[in-house]
Write a protein that holds these residues in place. Sequence first.
Motif, PDB file in Angstrom:
ATOM      1  N   TRP A   1       4.818  -2.327  -7.426  1.00 51.56           N
ATOM      2  CA  TRP A   1       5.989  -1.433  -7.360  1.00 51.56           C
ATOM      3  C   TRP A   1       7.138  -2.044  -8.152  1.00 51.56           C
ATOM      4  O   TRP A   1       7.296  -3.223  -8.245  1.00 51.56           O
ATOM      5  CB  TRP A   1       6.429  -1.189  -5.925  1.00 51.56           C
ATOM      6  CG  TRP A   1       5.366  -0.535  -5.089  1.00 51.56           C
ATOM      7  CD1 TRP A   1       4.267  -1.123  -4.527  1.00 51.56           C
ATOM      8  CD2 TRP A   1       5.293   0.867  -4.725  1.00 51.56           C
ATOM      9  NE1 TRP A   1       3.516  -0.202  -3.843  1.00 51.56           N
ATOM     10  CE2 TRP A   1       4.128   1.021  -3.938  1.00 51.56           C
ATOM     11  CE3 TRP A   1       6.110   1.964  -4.994  1.00 51.56           C
ATOM     12  CZ2 TRP A   1       3.751   2.266  -3.412  1.00 51.56           C
ATOM     13  CZ3 TRP A   1       5.741   3.195  -4.470  1.00 51.56           C
ATOM     14  CH2 TRP A   1       4.563   3.339  -3.684  1.00 51.56           C
TER      15      TRP A   1
ATOM     16  N   LEU B   1       8.093   9.106  -2.568  1.00 48.28           N
ATOM     17  CA  LEU B   1       8.074   7.675  -2.252  1.00 48.28           C
ATOM     18  C   LEU B   1       9.000   6.869  -3.149  1.00 48.28           C
ATOM     19  O   LEU B   1       9.461   5.786  -2.767  1.00 48.28           O
ATOM     20  CB  LEU B   1       6.652   7.119  -2.337  1.00 48.28           C
ATOM     21  CG  LEU B   1       5.660   7.589  -1.277  1.00 48.28           C
ATOM     22  CD1 LEU B   1       4.367   6.779  -1.377  1.00 48.28           C
ATOM     23  CD2 LEU B   1       6.246   7.468   0.127  1.00 48.28           C
TER      24      LEU B   1
ATOM     25  N   ALA C   1       2.347   5.422  -9.900  1.00 39.39           N
ATOM     26  CA  ALA C   1       1.014   6.014  -9.774  1.00 39.39           C
ATOM     27  C   ALA C   1       0.193   5.823 -11.048  1.00 39.39           C
ATOM     28  O   ALA C   1      -0.974   5.411 -11.002  1.00 39.39           O
ATOM     29  CB  ALA C   1       1.144   7.498  -9.445  1.00 39.39           C
TER      30      ALA C   1
ATOM     31  N   ILE D   1      -5.597   8.255   0.664  1.00 42.65           N
ATOM     32  CA  ILE D   1      -5.035   7.130  -0.095  1.00 42.65           C
ATOM     33  C   ILE D   1      -6.158   6.246  -0.625  1.00 42.65           C
ATOM     34  O   ILE D   1      -6.154   5.831  -1.790  1.00 42.65           O
ATOM     35  CB  ILE D   1      -4.063   6.325   0.788  1.00 42.65           C
ATOM     36  CG1 ILE D   1      -2.817   7.159   1.105  1.00 42.65           C
ATOM     37  CG2 ILE D   1      -3.675   5.015   0.099  1.00 42.65           C
ATOM     38  CD1 ILE D   1      -1.940   6.573   2.194  1.00 42.65           C
TER      39      ILE D   1
ATOM     40  N   ILE E   1       3.115  11.742  -1.076  1.00 44.05           N
ATOM     41  CA  ILE E   1       3.697  10.636  -1.837  1.00 44.05           C
ATOM     42  C   ILE E   1       4.793  11.061  -2.805  1.00 44.05           C
ATOM     43  O   ILE E   1       5.407  10.215  -3.442  1.00 44.05           O
ATOM     44  CB  ILE E   1       2.607   9.874  -2.621  1.00 44.05           C
ATOM     45  CG1 ILE E   1       2.052  10.729  -3.760  1.00 44.05           C
ATOM     46  CG2 ILE E   1       1.504   9.409  -1.680  1.00 44.05           C
ATOM     47  CD1 ILE E   1       1.097   9.978  -4.676  1.00 44.05           C
TER      48      ILE E   1
ATOM     49  N   PHE F   1      -6.227   5.909  -4.619  1.00 44.19           N
ATOM     50  CA  PHE F   1      -5.397   4.763  -5.008  1.00 44.19           C
ATOM     51  C   PHE F   1      -6.056   3.447  -4.634  1.00 44.19           C
ATOM     52  O   PHE F   1      -6.873   3.396  -3.715  1.00 44.19           O
ATOM     53  CB  PHE F   1      -4.028   4.835  -4.293  1.00 44.19           C
ATOM     54  CG  PHE F   1      -3.050   5.796  -4.913  1.00 44.19           C
ATOM     55  CD1 PHE F   1      -2.234   5.381  -5.960  1.00 44.19           C
ATOM     56  CD2 PHE F   1      -2.945   7.091  -4.450  1.00 44.19           C
ATOM     57  CE1 PHE F   1      -1.331   6.270  -6.530  1.00 44.19           C
ATOM     58  CE2 PHE F   1      -2.050   7.978  -5.009  1.00 44.19           C
ATOM     59  CZ  PHE F   1      -1.240   7.558  -6.057  1.00 44.19           C
TER      60      PHE F   1
ATOM     61  N   CYS G   1       4.573   1.983   2.004  1.00 40.19           N
ATOM     62  CA  CYS G   1       5.741   2.574   1.362  1.00 40.19           C
ATOM     63  C   CYS G   1       6.234   3.790   2.152  1.00 40.19           C
ATOM     64  O   CYS G   1       7.439   3.999   2.295  1.00 40.19           O
ATOM     65  CB  CYS G   1       5.410   2.967  -0.071  1.00 40.19           C
ATOM     66  SG  CYS G   1       6.851   3.456  -1.038  1.00 40.19           S
ATOM     67  N   CYS G   2       5.299   4.585   2.667  1.00 46.30           N
ATOM     68  CA  CYS G   2       5.689   5.725   3.507  1.00 46.30           C
ATOM     69  C   CYS G   2       6.541   5.262   4.688  1.00 46.30           C
ATOM     70  O   CYS G   2       7.556   5.887   5.026  1.00 46.30           O
ATOM     71  CB  CYS G   2       4.452   6.451   4.027  1.00 46.30           C
ATOM     72  SG  CYS G   2       3.526   7.389   2.794  1.00 46.30           S
TER      73      CYS G   2
ATOM     74  N   SER H   1       0.826  -1.196   0.000  1.00 46.94           N
ATOM     75  CA  SER H   1       0.000   0.000   0.000  1.00 46.94           C
ATOM     76  C   SER H   1       0.866   1.253   0.000  1.00 46.94           C
ATOM     77  O   SER H   1       2.075   1.200   0.252  1.00 46.94           O
ATOM     78  CB  SER H   1      -0.903   0.010   1.238  1.00 46.94           C
ATOM     79  OG  SER H   1      -0.103   0.208   2.414  1.00 46.94           O
ATOM     80  N   ILE H   2       0.244   2.391  -0.259  1.00 47.65           N
ATOM     81  CA  ILE H   2       0.953   3.665  -0.194  1.00 47.65           C
ATOM     82  C   ILE H   2       1.511   3.893   1.206  1.00 47.65           C
ATOM     83  O   ILE H   2       2.673   4.298   1.362  1.00 47.65           O
ATOM     84  CB  ILE H   2       0.014   4.827  -0.585  1.00 47.65           C
ATOM     85  CG1 ILE H   2      -0.305   4.792  -2.083  1.00 47.65           C
ATOM     86  CG2 ILE H   2       0.613   6.170  -0.192  1.00 47.65           C
ATOM     87  CD1 ILE H   2       0.821   5.209  -2.985  1.00 47.65           C
TER      88      ILE H   2
ATOM     89  N   THR I   1      -4.035   5.579 -10.593  1.00 49.28           N
ATOM     90  CA  THR I   1      -4.453   6.584  -9.630  1.00 49.28           C
ATOM     91  C   THR I   1      -5.479   7.523 -10.254  1.00 49.28           C
ATOM     92  O   THR I   1      -5.489   7.728 -11.469  1.00 49.28           O
ATOM     93  CB  THR I   1      -3.243   7.413  -9.149  1.00 49.28           C
ATOM     94  OG1 THR I   1      -3.694   8.396  -8.188  1.00 49.28           O
ATOM     95  CG2 THR I   1      -2.586   8.159 -10.295  1.00 49.28           C
TER      96      THR I   1
END
Length: 315
Positions: A315, A153, A232, A305, A150, A309, A104-105, A100-101, A237
Amino acid sequence: MTILIEKPELESQAECQKNVVETNELVLDGGFPVPESLSNDGFFAPEINSFGNSFRDYNAENERQKTVEEFYKQQHINQTYDFVQKMRKEYSKLERMEMSIWECCELLNEVVDDSDPDLDEPQIQHLLQSAEAIRKDYPDEDWLHLTALIHDLGKVLLLPKFGGLPQWAVVGDTFPLGCAFDEANIHHKYFKENPDYHNPAYNTKNGIYSDGCGLDNVTISWGHDDYMYLVAKENKTTLPSSGLFIIRYHSLYPLHKEGAYMHFLNDEDKENMKWLRIFNKYDLYSKSKVLVDVEKVKPYYLSLIEKYFPAKLKW
């Protein structure tokens, strides 16, 4: 750290600096002196970074600057047109992992950017500082809040599970390839050791491109910007085009700070540049030693998010 900005009559940063008005309002803290003036777009910016130097001062004498200059030497020598084509082909496969976003953060806690002369904190703090500053001043533009969260990222490319690329292939100011290296690029002297510098096809102002061709048709040095843009876009997205433009070109400082390469922009690029210039001020000046409470703001960003998304991304 907070920054105040009003919706401006958009213009170049150089033009903004010509107009000054007075204010008595305390705008920011975190160890930065409150500036006595602001530009005519209402934007307040600190005068020094967390190391006591001017922002983006690549000539200050300290150990951090030595690391930064060595970084740019390696970047300018090794980033070639062929290298970028190879990286885009490899990483557009999006086969490294799924996450997930927000996951990744959290990975960015492991990353420090050697190209940044203004901050040496983990990257997740910079993301949240930028996003929270924009959220305060543009409360209705939730897509911009998420874009700020983001935008960096792609720096996970530094981590082993993403290929462990060297810093020069991930971070730092970006620049076009396939045309002459404009002198607006910092540490320009090191480009003389780049193989493309001596290629006749690449050493004119336009090189292999034409005026107004659009940035999408210009090869930009490879790094976290282009990688996150690919992630993205390919994960479908629903961020607006301005958000994707910010993600892809926020490190293209020779363009949006110095005004170089403007002849490549098409009409859509010019419209998106308005938002990029707004974003850039928060990206640059919201770097502070005062940390954001991650758990406090997390629910808000999780809701964004979910809005823009899918739950898991390739990724």
